[in-house]
Design a protein around this motif. Structure first.
Motif, short mmCIF file in Angstrom:
data_model
loop_
_atom_site.label_atom_id
_atom_site.label_comp_id
_atom_site.label_asym_id
_atom_site.label_seq_id
_atom_site.Cartn_x
_atom_site.Cartn_y
_atom_site.Cartn_z
N ILE A 26 42.96 88.38 18.21
CA ILE A 26 43.64 89.06 19.31
C ILE A 26 44.11 88.07 20.37
N GLU A 27 43.30 87.09 20.70
CA GLU A 27 43.69 86.14 21.74
C GLU A 27 44.89 85.31 21.30
N ALA A 28 44.94 84.95 20.02
CA ALA A 28 46.10 84.21 19.51
C ALA A 28 47.36 85.07 19.62
N ALA A 29 47.21 86.37 19.37
CA ALA A 29 48.35 87.28 19.48
C ALA A 29 48.82 87.40 20.93
N VAL A 30 47.87 87.44 21.87
CA VAL A 30 48.22 87.52 23.29
C VAL A 30 48.99 86.26 23.71
N GLY A 56 57.23 94.53 25.14
CA GLY A 56 56.43 93.32 24.93
C GLY A 56 56.92 92.11 25.69
N LEU A 57 58.23 91.93 25.81
CA LEU A 57 58.78 90.77 26.51
C LEU A 57 58.53 90.82 28.01
N PRO A 91 42.89 99.70 31.86
CA PRO A 91 42.32 100.14 33.15
C PRO A 91 43.38 100.19 34.25
N PRO A 92 43.18 101.02 35.26
CA PRO A 92 44.16 101.13 36.34
C PRO A 92 44.54 99.81 36.98
N SER A 93 43.58 98.90 37.17
CA SER A 93 43.89 97.62 37.81
C SER A 93 44.85 96.79 36.97
N VAL A 94 44.70 96.86 35.65
CA VAL A 94 45.59 96.12 34.74
C VAL A 94 46.99 96.73 34.77
N HIS A 102 45.08 94.53 26.01
CA HIS A 102 44.58 95.89 25.79
C HIS A 102 45.40 96.61 24.72
N VAL A 103 46.71 96.45 24.76
CA VAL A 103 47.56 97.11 23.76
C VAL A 103 47.23 96.60 22.36
N ILE A 104 47.15 95.30 22.21
CA ILE A 104 46.88 94.71 20.89
C ILE A 104 45.48 95.08 20.40
N ARG A 105 44.50 95.07 21.31
CA ARG A 105 43.13 95.41 20.91
C ARG A 105 43.04 96.86 20.42
N ARG A 106 43.69 97.78 21.13
CA ARG A 106 43.65 99.18 20.70
C ARG A 106 44.29 99.34 19.32
N PHE A 107 45.36 98.60 19.08
CA PHE A 107 46.05 98.67 17.80
C PHE A 107 45.16 98.12 16.69
#
Length: 283
Positions: free
Chosen positions: A149-153, A124-125, A185-188, A134-139
């Motif tokens: 989610i945006e606040a977590a990002v 995460g760091l 996604p691959p670009s990310v 993407h990681v947080i959204r999937r979770f």
């Protein structure tokens, strides 16, 4: 530290104070008890007020010094109930990601050295905001609840300021699977791998990669964080676990060291990262 953990530690402190007040030979002052134990008076105060976690040895000494050795089993059971602390994801996420991030961020802020192992995602760091999203959204999709989610990002990105403060060092190990997991996604993922390449040049970060082909002495599983040899934070699908007893901290330190023996660093780590990066755009 979580509210449940603090409450349990404070309750143990209250019980210790009761034992001091009810000595068979008469009530002791905090200073008198400290003298019997050979401790500084501040330690008695911290234990009774829930500002320090007692060890089993502390509890046995306390029971003996207050003339009530028979209560040690009770005290040890209380300690065992909260030194291995489990925070259910579903219950915690009912209040959103923000409280979760704030609790860990507070612990990180007072940490000088961290040892991290991740087997399936980028630590995460070191995450880019888009990868973290993407990681947080999937979770969140898996467990339900938590719409912030945006606040977590943003919180995760702000936490990375720790890397640029004087006196901080991050020791991070990742399995090669973390470089190739298509959680985004691959670009990310490509941008995330570029970020890792840049991290290799930071003097505050020691980054090791365990290649798929490396011989390993233990299975590369179960991500965890060790903070200043005082706290371990590890995650499972159902919960986050905070461990602050000496035996578990020593165990996770040994696990990290064992995994590090299979890792590559510097130019070799750069090659593993680049191989994962090239695999995203085969020509």
């Amino acid at each position: 530290m979580s509210t449940d953990y603090q409450r349990a530690r404070a309750a143990l402190g209250t019980r210790l104070r009761e034992l001091r007040f009810t000595c068979p030979g008469g009530r002791l002052t905090g200073q008198q008890l400290a003298q019997r134990l050979g401790w500084p008076g501040s330690k008695v105060s911290k234990l009774e007020n829930g500002r320090q976690t007692a060890t089993p040895e502390d509890l046995r000494a306390w029971a003996d010094a207050t003339g009530q050795p028979g209560v040690y089993a009770e005290l040890a059971a209380r300690l065992a109930g909260f030194e291995f602390h489990i925070r259910s994801w579903r219950r915690a996420l009912a209040n959103g990601f923000k409280p979760l991030h704030e609790g860990l961020s507070a612990e990180i802020d007072r940490t000088s050295d961290m040892w991290i192992w991740e087997e399936s995602v980028i630590a995460g760091l070191l995450q880019t905001p888009e990868y973290a999203r993407h990681v947080i959204r999937r979770f969140a999709e898996l467990l339900g609840g938590a719409g912030d989610i945006e606040a977590a990002v943003r919180s995760r990105a702000q936490r990375q300021e720790w890397l640029y403060r004087p006196g901080r060092t991050l020791h991070v190990l990742m399995w090669e699977a973390a470089l190739r997991s298509m959680i985004c996604p691959p670009s990310v993922l490509a941008a995330q791998l570029d970020r890792l390449t840049g991290v290799l040049g930071m003097d505050t970060v020691e980054l090791g990669i365990v290649p798929f082909t490396a011989p390993v002495r233990i299975a590369p599983a179960n991500g965890f964080w060790v903070l200043d040899d005082r706290l371990v934070v590890t995650e499972d699908w159902h919960a986050e676990m905070w461990l602050d007893d000496a035996d578990n901290i020593a165990l996770y330190g040994k696990i990290w060291k064992t995994l590090s023996e299979s890792a590559v660093y510097g130019a070799d780590a750069h090659n593993v990262i680049n191989a994962a990066r090239r695999a995203l755009n085969p020509q």
